[in-house]
Scaffold this motif. Structure first.
Motif, PDB file in Angstrom:
ATOM      1  N   GLN A 454      17.839 -23.956 -19.861  1.00 19.77           N
ATOM      2  CA  GLN A 454      19.384 -24.623 -19.032  1.00 19.77           C
ATOM      3  C   GLN A 454      20.334 -24.331 -19.397  1.00 19.77           C
ATOM      4  O   GLN A 454      20.550 -23.907 -18.066  1.00 19.77           O
ATOM      5  CB  GLN A 454      18.276 -25.920 -18.847  1.00 19.77           C
ATOM      6  N   SER A 455      20.252 -24.528 -20.484  1.00 21.20           N
ATOM      7  CA  SER A 455      22.054 -24.248 -20.684  1.00 21.20           C
ATOM      8  C   SER A 455      22.322 -23.096 -20.902  1.00 21.20           C
ATOM      9  O   SER A 455      23.032 -22.250 -20.593  1.00 21.20           O
ATOM     10  CB  SER A 455      22.687 -24.822 -22.612  1.00 21.20           C
ATOM     11  N   LEU A 456      21.335 -21.922 -20.856  1.00 19.43           N
ATOM     12  CA  LEU A 456      21.587 -20.975 -21.046  1.00 19.43           C
ATOM     13  C   LEU A 456      21.534 -20.132 -19.382  1.00 19.43           C
ATOM     14  O   LEU A 456      21.403 -19.399 -19.385  1.00 19.43           O
ATOM     15  CB  LEU A 456      20.781 -19.673 -22.138  1.00 19.43           C
ATOM     16  N   GLY A 457      20.784 -20.489 -18.611  1.00 12.66           N
ATOM     17  CA  GLY A 457      20.809 -20.689 -16.907  1.00 12.66           C
ATOM     18  C   GLY A 457      19.965 -19.514 -16.804  1.00 12.66           C
ATOM     19  O   GLY A 457      20.153 -18.864 -15.551  1.00 12.66           O
ATOM     20  N   VAL A 458      18.566 -19.921 -17.512  1.00 10.09           N
ATOM     21  CA  VAL A 458      18.041 -18.604 -16.891  1.00 10.09           C
ATOM     22  C   VAL A 458      16.624 -19.298 -17.049  1.00 10.09           C
ATOM     23  O   VAL A 458      15.385 -18.592 -17.675  1.00 10.09           O
ATOM     24  CB  VAL A 458      17.878 -17.308 -18.869  1.00 10.09           C
ATOM     25  N   THR A 459      16.816 -19.999 -17.018  1.00 11.77           N
ATOM     26  CA  THR A 459      15.203 -20.730 -16.834  1.00 11.77           C
ATOM     27  C   THR A 459      14.122 -19.931 -15.417  1.00 11.77           C
ATOM     28  O   THR A 459      12.942 -19.603 -15.824  1.00 11.77           O
ATOM     29  CB  THR A 459      14.935 -22.361 -16.162  1.00 11.77           C
ATOM     30  N   ILE A 503       7.380 -35.317 -15.971  1.00  9.32           N
ATOM     31  CA  ILE A 503       8.435 -35.185 -14.769  1.00  9.32           C
ATOM     32  C   ILE A 503      10.299 -35.618 -14.243  1.00  9.32           C
ATOM     33  O   ILE A 503      10.799 -34.357 -14.259  1.00  9.32           O
ATOM     34  CB  ILE A 503       7.199 -35.449 -13.839  1.00  9.32           C
ATOM     35  N   GLU A 504      10.734 -36.866 -14.698  1.00  9.58           N
ATOM     36  CA  GLU A 504      11.019 -37.010 -14.364  1.00  9.58           C
ATOM     37  C   GLU A 504      12.971 -35.659 -15.567  1.00  9.58           C
ATOM     38  O   GLU A 504      13.409 -36.348 -14.834  1.00  9.58           O
ATOM     39  CB  GLU A 504      11.705 -38.873 -15.109  1.00  9.58           C
ATOM     40  N   VAL A 505      11.904 -35.396 -16.150  1.00  7.85           N
ATOM     41  CA  VAL A 505      13.315 -34.706 -17.205  1.00  7.85           C
ATOM     42  C   VAL A 505      12.726 -33.075 -17.159  1.00  7.85           C
ATOM     43  O   VAL A 505      13.604 -32.410 -17.420  1.00  7.85           O
ATOM     44  CB  VAL A 505      13.083 -34.537 -18.749  1.00  7.85           C
ATOM     45  N   MET A 506      12.159 -32.317 -15.992  1.00 11.86           N
ATOM     46  CA  MET A 506      11.546 -31.496 -16.365  1.00 11.86           C
ATOM     47  C   MET A 506      12.644 -30.918 -14.837  1.00 11.86           C
ATOM     48  O   MET A 506      13.184 -31.011 -13.988  1.00 11.86           O
ATOM     49  CB  MET A 506      10.497 -31.574 -15.187  1.00 11.86           C
ATOM     50  N   PRO A 507      13.105 -29.301 -14.860  1.00 11.29           N
ATOM     51  CA  PRO A 507      14.018 -28.930 -13.974  1.00 11.29           C
ATOM     52  C   PRO A 507      13.358 -29.142 -12.960  1.00 11.29           C
ATOM     53  O   PRO A 507      12.320 -28.081 -12.382  1.00 11.29           O
ATOM     54  CB  PRO A 507      14.653 -26.976 -14.847  1.00 11.29           C
TER      55      PRO A 507
END
Length: 677
Positions: A454-459, A503-507
């Motif tokens: 996520q931080s790399l913006g590539v998920t 689920i709550e922490v999943m993008p």
């Protein structure tokens, strides 16, 4: 083809030079004698019907004249030429009747008596010819034994060329020997004579004979291993010094030096099941490894790396002295050794997997940091071909699997360089390996890995590419990616681990795509099961492409799926690795069969990885059970979203997982019983 005045003068005045010229392939290119030998060979090959019998009659007539002549007037030189002719035609004569069935009689009548000749060059030629025919089918084994004993006795001949030709000939006899008891009692004597000769002459062919002895006797060489390594190490230094000081273009010293290292590797391989011997030979080999892992050893780098690989793999533990070689290999990689990356991969993997605590805890030098620096340099180098950097993701896998939960600080840097390279990678196999770094990171810590992506913006891009690769097929309809069992297993463990993320922490984009994750994992499990079953059935690990007409993406019914999964009760996890297998197999396991993307990749059963004991079916079933408990609403929504086909697949996987779990529990119980018994 006959022995001449020049030969005689060189034999008497400089026997070392006589030996060197006799085994020098460059000399052969300009030798009239070699040209004559080649001419005769071509003559009988192209026009054998008209000429072979006539030529042999001519040679036999020379032999008869020799036998009939009085002792002081025998045509020794013509007999030498006749023996050379007979030896040169060995391949032809061993295959052609009626000569094939007369060879034993010919050897007994015309060759073996010359071991007792008063003329040195005939004794040498007899040894050479005997070696050319050592592998024929003797009707009387006594004749084989007589020849073998004559060759062994010639190891103590007063003439150096005779001793050298006898050692070289001995290799053929050892290869052909069916009863090693013929040699076993004299083994110490053979080794003693061998090293005496090694001290006199630098000859690569001598080392070949030693390798043959070691191969034949295997672990029986254990009592001699230390002495052999010490003698070979001393011979190596001598040959190296000779090659460095010799102003001539002759490279016999350098070739012999390479042979010494190769022989050391053969010895280490032969005693691989006796790990206690390795610390004993380490002090002898350490100076060689330290010097030859620098630019000084570029000509023998591959051989030295093989020795380092054996020492780090078979030794009970990796010593601090052995760890001192790590910086040398990293420095070589940084400066000039990219062509040897596959060879360097093996010892580096051994360090990480077999001495994990030292790899993690040592700060001076910082092995983790030096490894990443090297990996980032190699992966980031746009000048390197995809095939050049394949070992890099394999090393990242070694770290993530062996150091699970202990190298959080390297997950982001590893993923960063992986993602950057993945964007411009063309080669399918490298794409697979880079994507498996993502899979290994998920298996290492799924939530942490997702945060990094996520931080790399590539998920979204990564998972879209991954799913595309899983379903991508060749024109034949067979899978294009993740073709080895190991590849599939890594992907299964990574994707299954992703399902454990709350689920709550999943993008958001991943929440919407969980059904894709689930279906892709099922597809991989099916492919893994079929490939593993085929490998067991075939007796070797083969690619599914070789045994399946298609990848069976479509299933007709739940019954068919149940039959598929229920056929093989004996399916276990990937074939268990033996602790002490040949390291050559480990090297092979690290490599695809070929650089071509069209070739089939195979797993190697000697390859060891930390996930070997993780059953992918049991792991997936445990994940689903945990998710059904921790996230019941999400789990129900996920299972309801599946069509009938994927529901049947999921049911079959769960069923197979339970069968495999019971089988494993049974195996563990049996092992415990055997241990206690």
């Amino acid at each position: 083809m006959c022995f001449n005045d020049a030969d005689d003068q060189l034999w008497r005045e400089d026997p070392h030079e006589y030996v060197r010229k006799g085994y020098d392939i460059i000399e052969d290119m300009y030798s009239p004698r070699t040209a004559a030998m080649n001419f005769i060979s071509e003559l009988v090959r192209k026009r054998g019907k008209e000429n072979l019998q006539k030529f042999l009659q001519f040679v036999v007539e020379i032999f008869r004249r020799y036998d009939e002549s009085p002792l002081g007037h025998k045509p020794y030189r013509q007999k030498d030429g006749g023996l050379l002719a007979v030896g040169s035609l060995s391949d032809k004569l061993k295959q052609t009747e009626p000569y094939k069935s007369q060879l034993e009689q010919m050897l007994v009548q015309y060759v073996y008596p010359e071991f007792m000749s008063p003329v040195g060059h005939l004794r040498a030629k007899a040894a050479w010819v005997a070696g050319q025919y050592a592998n024929i089918a003797f009707t009387a084994q006594q004749n084989f034994r007589t020849a073998l004993r004559s060759v062994v006795a010639a190891l103590k001949d007063p003439e150096l060329p005779v001793r050298v030709d006898s050692v070289v000939s001995l290799r053929s006899f050892i290869d052909a020997c069916q009863d090693l008891n013929e040699i076993r009692p004299i083994l110490p004597q053979l080794l003693d004579e061998f090293f005496k000769l090694m001290n006199e002459v630098e000859n690569e062919d001598l080392v070949f004979t030693l390798e043959t002895i070691v191969d034949k006797f295997g672990e029986e060489m254990a009592p001699y291993a230390l002495g052999l390594c010490q003698n070979l190490a001393a011979a190596f230094w001598k040959c190296l010094q000779s090659s460095e000081t010799d102003e001539d273009e002759d490279d016999s010293g350098a070739l012999a030096a390479v042979g010494c290292l190769r022989a050391i590797g053969t010895i280490l391989e032969s005693v691989s099941r006796l790990p206690h011997l390795f610390p004993q030979v380490e002090p002898t080999l350490m100076p060689i490894m330290k010097k030859m892992l620098t630019t000084d050893g570029q000509d023998v780098f591959e051989e030295v790396l093989e020795i380092v690989s054996y020492m780090t793999y078979f030794s009970p533990s990796i010593s601090l002295d052995m760890w001192s070689l790590w910086p040398l290999m990293i420095e070589a990689m940084d400066e000039w050794a990219i062509d040897y990356f596959e060879n360097i991969l093996v010892p580096l993997d051994n360090y990480i997997s077999r001495s994990t605590e030292h790899f993690l805890n040592c700060k001076d030098p910082n092995y983790q940091q030096s490894l990443f620096k090297m990996l980032s340099t190699v992966i980031g180098d746009e000048r390197l071909y995809d095939s050049d950097i394949e070992p890099a993701p394999k090393l990242m896998e070694a770290v993530l699997q062996n150091c699970k939960g202990r190298v959080d600080q390297w997950v982001e840097p590893y993923l960063q360089i992986t993602v950057n390279r993945l964007r411009r990678t063309k080669k399918h196999y490298l794409k697979d390996l880079l994507m498996e770094v993502v899979a290994n990171s998920l298996y290492y810590n799924a939530s942490f890995c997702l945060n990094v992506l996520q931080s790399l913006g590539v998920t979204a891009d990564i998972f879209q590419t991954w799913f595309h690769m899983i379903y991508e097929v060749k024109k034949s309809g067979k899978p294009l990616h993740f073709r080895r069992e190991h590849d599939k297993k890594v992907c299964i463990l990574g994707l299954a681990s992703l399902l454990t993320v709350p689920i709550e922490v999943m993008p958001q984009e991943m929440q919407a795509g969980l059904d894709q994750v689930f279906k892709a994992t099922l597809k991989l499990l099916v492919a893994y099961k079929e490939q593993h079953a085929a490998s067991i059935k075939g007796g070797d690990n083969v690619d599914e492409d070789e045994d399946e007409d298609d990848d069976n993406e479509d299933w007709a019914s739940e019954d068919e799926w149940d039959r598929e999964l229920g056929d093989d009760e004996d399916d276990g996890d990937e074939v268990n690795s033996h602790k002490l297998e040949k390291l050559a197999s480990q090297v092979k396991a690290f490599q695809p069969d070929n650089d071509s993307d069209d070739d089939e990749f195979t797993d190697d059963e000697e390859f060891q990885a930390p996930i070997d004991n993780v059953d992918p079916f049991i792991y997936f079933a445990d994940v689903m059970k945990a998710v059904s408990t921790s996230e019941p609403v999400a789990f129900q929504a996920l299972t309801r979203s599946l069509d009938f086909q994927h529901q049947a697949m999921a049911h079959g996987v769960a069923q197979l997982a339970e069968e495999r779990r019971k089988e494993r529990e049974k195996e563990m119980t049996n092992k415990l019983t055997n241990t206690l018994g």
